[in-house]
Design a protein around this motif. Structure first.
Motif, PDB file in Angstrom:
ATOM      1  N   LEU A 308       4.865 -15.340  18.769  1.00 16.99           N
ATOM      2  CA  LEU A 308       5.545 -16.777  18.873  1.00 16.99           C
ATOM      3  C   LEU A 308       5.799 -17.423  17.906  1.00 16.99           C
ATOM      4  O   LEU A 308       6.812 -18.276  17.917  1.00 16.99           O
ATOM      5  N   GLY A 309       5.365 -17.118  16.678  1.00 21.15           N
ATOM      6  CA  GLY A 309       5.355 -17.666  15.355  1.00 21.15           C
ATOM      7  C   GLY A 309       5.975 -17.137  14.136  1.00 21.15           C
ATOM      8  O   GLY A 309       6.137 -15.804  14.344  1.00 21.15           O
ATOM      9  N   VAL A 310       6.317 -17.611  13.384  1.00 18.80           N
ATOM     10  CA  VAL A 310       7.022 -16.783  12.049  1.00 18.80           C
ATOM     11  C   VAL A 310       6.032 -15.483  11.441  1.00 18.80           C
ATOM     12  O   VAL A 310       6.348 -14.490  11.257  1.00 18.80           O
ATOM     13  N   TYR A 311       4.739 -16.108  11.311  1.00 17.74           N
ATOM     14  CA  TYR A 311       3.729 -15.268  10.873  1.00 17.74           C
ATOM     15  C   TYR A 311       3.546 -13.926  11.908  1.00 17.74           C
ATOM     16  O   TYR A 311       3.707 -12.797  11.224  1.00 17.74           O
ATOM     17  N   GLY A 312       3.491 -14.047  13.016  1.00 17.48           N
ATOM     18  CA  GLY A 312       3.393 -13.036  14.084  1.00 17.48           C
ATOM     19  C   GLY A 312       4.549 -12.427  13.914  1.00 17.48           C
ATOM     20  O   GLY A 312       4.815 -11.004  13.866  1.00 17.48           O
ATOM     21  N   GLN A 313       5.760 -12.932  13.872  1.00 20.04           N
ATOM     22  CA  GLN A 313       7.166 -12.209  13.831  1.00 20.04           C
ATOM     23  C   GLN A 313       7.351 -11.303  12.343  1.00 20.04           C
ATOM     24  O   GLN A 313       7.563 -10.010  12.382  1.00 20.04           O
ATOM     25  N   THR A 314       6.521 -11.844  11.381  1.00 15.29           N
ATOM     26  CA  THR A 314       6.491 -10.952  10.186  1.00 15.29           C
ATOM     27  C   THR A 314       5.395  -9.851  10.228  1.00 15.29           C
ATOM     28  O   THR A 314       5.810  -8.722   9.712  1.00 15.29           O
ATOM     29  N   LYS A 315       4.479  -9.933  10.958  1.00 19.34           N
ATOM     30  CA  LYS A 315       3.498  -8.898  10.894  1.00 19.34           C
ATOM     31  C   LYS A 315       4.004  -7.840  12.143  1.00 19.34           C
ATOM     32  O   LYS A 315       3.935  -6.562  11.823  1.00 19.34           O
ATOM     33  N   ALA A 316       4.812  -8.251  12.966  1.00 17.09           N
ATOM     34  CA  ALA A 316       5.517  -7.402  13.966  1.00 17.09           C
ATOM     35  C   ALA A 316       6.369  -6.416  13.175  1.00 17.09           C
ATOM     36  O   ALA A 316       6.640  -5.460  13.392  1.00 17.09           O
ATOM     37  N   ALA A 317       7.307  -7.158  12.296  1.00 16.37           N
ATOM     38  CA  ALA A 317       8.337  -6.509  11.630  1.00 16.37           C
ATOM     39  C   ALA A 317       7.558  -5.471  10.562  1.00 16.37           C
ATOM     40  O   ALA A 317       8.132  -4.305  10.531  1.00 16.37           O
ATOM     41  N   GLY A 318       6.391  -5.858   9.920  1.00 17.25           N
ATOM     42  CA  GLY A 318       5.774  -4.892   9.118  1.00 17.25           C
ATOM     43  C   GLY A 318       5.279  -3.773   9.982  1.00 17.25           C
ATOM     44  O   GLY A 318       5.370  -2.535   9.342  1.00 17.25           O
ATOM     45  N   ASP A 319       4.822  -4.040  10.997  1.00 18.03           N
ATOM     46  CA  ASP A 319       4.484  -2.877  11.805  1.00 18.03           C
ATOM     47  C   ASP A 319       5.464  -1.913  12.201  1.00 18.03           C
ATOM     48  O   ASP A 319       5.067  -0.663  12.107  1.00 18.03           O
ATOM     49  N   ALA A 320       6.564  -2.484  12.507  1.00 24.43           N
ATOM     50  CA  ALA A 320       7.611  -1.616  12.928  1.00 24.43           C
ATOM     51  C   ALA A 320       8.108  -0.625  11.678  1.00 24.43           C
ATOM     52  O   ALA A 320       8.479   0.586  11.829  1.00 24.43           O
ATOM     53  N   VAL A 321       7.989  -1.103  10.610  1.00 26.48           N
ATOM     54  CA  VAL A 321       8.425  -0.353   9.286  1.00 26.48           C
ATOM     55  C   VAL A 321       7.351   0.665   8.921  1.00 26.48           C
ATOM     56  O   VAL A 321       7.648   1.712   8.863  1.00 26.48           O
ATOM     57  N   VAL A 322       6.112   0.253   9.267  1.00 26.10           N
ATOM     58  CA  VAL A 322       5.203   1.175   8.906  1.00 26.10           C
ATOM     59  C   VAL A 322       4.906   2.199   9.803  1.00 26.10           C
ATOM     60  O   VAL A 322       4.741   3.525   9.761  1.00 26.10           O
ATOM     61  N   SER A 323       5.357   2.190  11.077  1.00 25.35           N
ATOM     62  CA  SER A 323       5.463   3.201  12.233  1.00 25.35           C
ATOM     63  C   SER A 323       6.383   4.139  11.881  1.00 25.35           C
ATOM     64  O   SER A 323       6.284   5.290  12.455  1.00 25.35           O
ATOM     65  N   THR A 324       7.400   4.211  11.171  1.00 29.34           N
ATOM     66  CA  THR A 324       8.408   5.045  10.508  1.00 29.34           C
ATOM     67  C   THR A 324       7.679   6.087   9.534  1.00 29.34           C
ATOM     68  O   THR A 324       8.255   7.102   9.153  1.00 29.34           O
ATOM     69  N   VAL A 325       6.757   5.724   8.935  1.00 26.09           N
ATOM     70  CA  VAL A 325       5.847   6.462   7.842  1.00 26.09           C
ATOM     71  C   VAL A 325       5.196   7.815   8.699  1.00 26.09           C
ATOM     72  O   VAL A 325       4.676   7.392   9.548  1.00 26.09           O
ATOM     73  N   PRO A 326       5.637   9.116   8.334  1.00 23.05           N
ATOM     74  CA  PRO A 326       5.013  10.101   9.077  1.00 23.05           C
ATOM     75  C   PRO A 326       3.547   9.977   9.103  1.00 23.05           C
ATOM     76  O   PRO A 326       3.025  10.311  10.168  1.00 23.05           O
ATOM     77  N   ARG A 327       2.772   9.656   8.066  1.00 20.81           N
ATOM     78  CA  ARG A 327       1.368   9.768   8.164  1.00 20.81           C
ATOM     79  C   ARG A 327       0.888   8.325   8.023  1.00 20.81           C
ATOM     80  O   ARG A 327       0.790   7.737   6.823  1.00 20.81           O
ATOM     81  N   HIS A 328       0.588   7.490   9.193  1.00 23.40           N
ATOM     82  CA  HIS A 328       0.393   6.278   8.921  1.00 23.40           C
ATOM     83  C   HIS A 328      -1.063   5.751  10.082  1.00 23.40           C
ATOM     84  O   HIS A 328      -0.999   6.413  10.877  1.00 23.40           O
ATOM     85  N   TYR A 329      -1.335   4.852   9.832  1.00 22.01           N
ATOM     86  CA  TYR A 329      -2.591   4.168  10.659  1.00 22.01           C
ATOM     87  C   TYR A 329      -2.201   2.659  10.619  1.00 22.01           C
ATOM     88  O   TYR A 329      -2.320   2.053   9.486  1.00 22.01           O
ATOM     89  N   ILE A 330      -2.139   2.098  11.834  1.00 20.69           N
ATOM     90  CA  ILE A 330      -1.944   0.607  11.805  1.00 20.69           C
ATOM     91  C   ILE A 330      -3.124  -0.051  12.304  1.00 20.69           C
ATOM     92  O   ILE A 330      -3.240   0.499  13.637  1.00 20.69           O
ATOM     93  N   ILE A 331      -3.862  -0.913  11.603  1.00 22.55           N
ATOM     94  CA  ILE A 331      -4.876  -1.322  12.186  1.00 22.55           C
ATOM     95  C   ILE A 331      -4.836  -2.777  12.878  1.00 22.55           C
ATOM     96  O   ILE A 331      -4.504  -3.657  11.940  1.00 22.55           O
ATOM     97  N   ARG A 332      -4.825  -2.899  14.043  1.00 26.02           N
ATOM     98  CA  ARG A 332      -4.478  -4.149  14.734  1.00 26.02           C
ATOM     99  C   ARG A 332      -5.874  -4.735  14.890  1.00 26.02           C
ATOM    100  O   ARG A 332      -6.492  -4.171  15.672  1.00 26.02           O
ATOM    101  N   THR A 333      -6.029  -5.902  14.428  1.00 21.42           N
ATOM    102  CA  THR A 333      -7.318  -6.953  14.509  1.00 21.42           C
ATOM    103  C   THR A 333      -6.860  -8.089  14.922  1.00 21.42           C
ATOM    104  O   THR A 333      -5.821  -8.670  15.097  1.00 21.42           O
ATOM    105  N   SER A 334      -8.196  -8.788  14.916  1.00 25.25           N
ATOM    106  CA  SER A 334      -8.157 -10.230  15.269  1.00 25.25           C
ATOM    107  C   SER A 334      -9.311 -11.061  14.587  1.00 25.25           C
ATOM    108  O   SER A 334     -10.575 -10.531  14.644  1.00 25.25           O
ATOM    109  N   TRP A 335      -9.106 -12.399  14.578  1.00 24.33           N
ATOM    110  CA  TRP A 335     -10.330 -13.334  14.097  1.00 24.33           C
ATOM    111  C   TRP A 335     -11.135 -12.798  13.145  1.00 24.33           C
ATOM    112  O   TRP A 335     -12.329 -12.437  13.416  1.00 24.33           O
ATOM    113  N   VAL A 336     -10.619 -12.485  11.954  1.00 21.45           N
ATOM    114  CA  VAL A 336     -11.260 -11.873  10.782  1.00 21.45           C
ATOM    115  C   VAL A 336     -12.323 -12.818  10.023  1.00 21.45           C
ATOM    116  O   VAL A 336     -11.957 -13.677   9.801  1.00 21.45           O
ATOM    117  N   ILE A 337     -13.114 -12.092   9.896  1.00 19.94           N
ATOM    118  CA  ILE A 337     -14.466 -12.994   8.965  1.00 19.94           C
ATOM    119  C   ILE A 337     -14.902 -11.922   7.896  1.00 19.94           C
ATOM    120  O   ILE A 337     -15.461 -10.682   8.321  1.00 19.94           O
TER     121      ILE A 337
END
Length: 487
Positions: A308-337
């Motif tokens: 919805l917003g700029v922050y989310g857009q940049t995170k989605a774009a970063g995820d797309a970039v990382v997904s092209t790395v052959p050896r990658h783990y993307i950790i999707r999380t929420s409400w971090v403490i």
């Protein structure tokens, strides 16, 4: 004599990662032919996709020419081009198999994969013997090597031709005994953004291991020129990126938008290029903000993003970039403490100060404690789980920010009814600066993580234990308003 017509097969050895392969060799009256390195066939057969960058050939005139024992900081694929050799390998890596020995003969129908840090040595058994080896790094004077004496009594290698009868260099004869060998350490793990909440949890999880490096923006700027030469990247096995631009509302301003794209996309892309180029495992942390929050039910790893917003857009774009790395783990999380400014710390401090907050009650999700994220990362990396995207939060029933605020008041000995529920629209009705839209549903499905044997602790008991720690201090206020009961 070379054996023709064998199937491509692998044989494991007592040294972890040291693997012998039988190679198909085709011959007739003219001679013979073999595929010495064939990625499409050999990787499915069990040879690591080690990315060779150089091919060397060692030619030896005489029977008994002996070389080694050398352990280099790269992987090698060794095979015989002509003749026959006796090979001896000794594990010189740190760990429980340090000093383990394996010997065998190699002819053109056999090859061996020698992992980084395993000492290798060869003695020719026929004249005019040549063996070839592919390596996945270039020689460097800055690299860390280790050596073992060919006559070491602990290794007790049974050389076919006694060492006092062979052609050998004075340098190889002078190598140290096993008791004096400096073991080859593991490849390094680089943790980027180690001063943030997640970075501090990773510090606690990984500790002061000499093979773990921690960096901050001051010591490693991901957007600075020269990042690709800032480290000897071939020495790294894993990069964990705990750095991110997280000022969700500020990201909606012109200056914040620029900073968010630089930190969450440009810097991530630079690390992704390095990880791809050097075969490094890249661990990256994503966010529930990549979703618009309109789905009914928890989000899975296969749901399409729609930020919805700029922050989310940049995170989605970063995820797309990382997904092209052959050896990658993307950790999707929420409400971090974690250890830093956060919602729970703020609620506890307000409760203690006698302040009654209004907290939004129409956003649903689960808390994720940074220790859980760090633990899950270690589990995925150490277990060599399949690469890809994983949702990581604490478990238990989903709640709202309002519910969590009430839990914090109750657990700290205060009346939870002092917390007033409001909608997101009501909360931001009088905002004077741009406000980022929030996903109303941030619940992430944890089935994939659980299938790998990792079951995150429920959020409420974890919250209880967290609040029993150091005295909370005021921090994030993005989901509450306050009224002071003391006027």
């Amino acid at each position: 004599m070379t054996e023709f017509g064998k199937q491509l097969t692998r044989t494991d050895t007592p040294i972890p990662g040291l693997v012998v392969f039988d190679l198909p060799v085709h011959g007739d009256s003219r001679g013979w032919f073999k595929e010495n390195w064939q990625r499409e066939k050999m990787v499915p057969a069990g040879l690591p996709d080690f990315g060779p960058v150089q091919n060397n050939i060692s030619f030896n005139d005489q029977v008994g020419t002996t070389r080694g024992i050398h352990a280099e900081p790269w992987d090698k694929w060794v095979s015989v081009a002509s003749g026959r050799i006796f090979g001896a390998w000794v594990d010189l890596r740190e760990g429980p198999t340090f000093g383990a020995v394996y010997t065998t003969e190699l002819d053109p129908s056999k090859a061996i994969f020698v992992p980084r840090g395993v000492g290798n040595s060869y003695q020719t058994l026929e004249p005019d013997t040549a063996y070839t080896y592919l390596v996945n790094d270039h020689w460097s004077p800055d690299a860390s090597y280790s050596f073992l004496n060919l006559a070491d009594e602990t290794a007790a290698i049974d050389w076919p031709i006694p060492l006092d009868q062979v052609e050998i260099s004075a340098k190889d004869l002078a190598h140290p005994r096993l008791a004096d060998v400096t073991p080859i350490p593991p490849k390094k793990t680089l943790i980027v953004g180690s001063n943030g909440q997640l970075g501090k949890a990773l510090r606690a999880a990984y500790g002061d291991q000499p093979w773990v490096e921690y960096t901050t923006r001051d010591t490693l700027d991901l957007t600075a020129p020269g990042l690709e030469t800032a480290r000897r990247w071939r020495d790294y096995d894993t990069i964990i990126n705990a750095a991110a631009y997280t000022a969700v509302d500020t990201a909606e301003s012109p200056e914040g938008r620029t900073a968010a794209w630089a930190g969450n996309v440009t810097g991530v892309a630079a690390l992704a290029r390095i990880a791809t180029g050097y075969g490094i495992t890249f661990v990256h942390v994503s966010s529930d903000y990549v979703f618009d929050g309109t789905k009914t039910g928890p989000y899975t790893e296969t749901d399409r993003v729609s930020p919805l917003g700029v922050y989310g857009q940049t995170k989605a774009a970063g995820d797309a970039v990382v997904s092209t790395v052959p050896r990658h783990y993307i950790i999707r999380t929420s409400w971090v403490i974690g250890d830093g400014n956060n919602f729970v710390r703020t609620m506890a401090a307000l409760a203690e100060r006698g302040i009654n907050p209004s907290v939004v009650n129409d956003q649903t999700g689960r808390l994720t404690f940074t220790a859980t994220i760090a633990d899950a990362i270690q589990h995925l990396v150490d277990s060599r789980a399949p690469y890809g995207l994983y949702n990581v939060t604490n478990g238990g029933e989903p709640t709202t920010w309002y519910d969590i605020a009430r839990d914090v008041y109750r657990l700290t000995g205060h009346d939870p009814d002092r917390v007033t529920p409001v909608t997101t629209e009501q909360y931001y009705a009088d905002a004077k600066t741009p406000i980022a839209p929030r996903p109303q549903n941030s619940v992430l499905n944890l089935d994939r993580l659980r299938e790998l044997g990792y079951r995150p602790a429920p959020a409420l008991p974890t919250l209880t234990a967290w609040l029993a720690g150091p005295t909370p201090q005021a921090g994030s206020t993005q989901f509450m308003r306050t009224t002071n009961t003391h006027g």
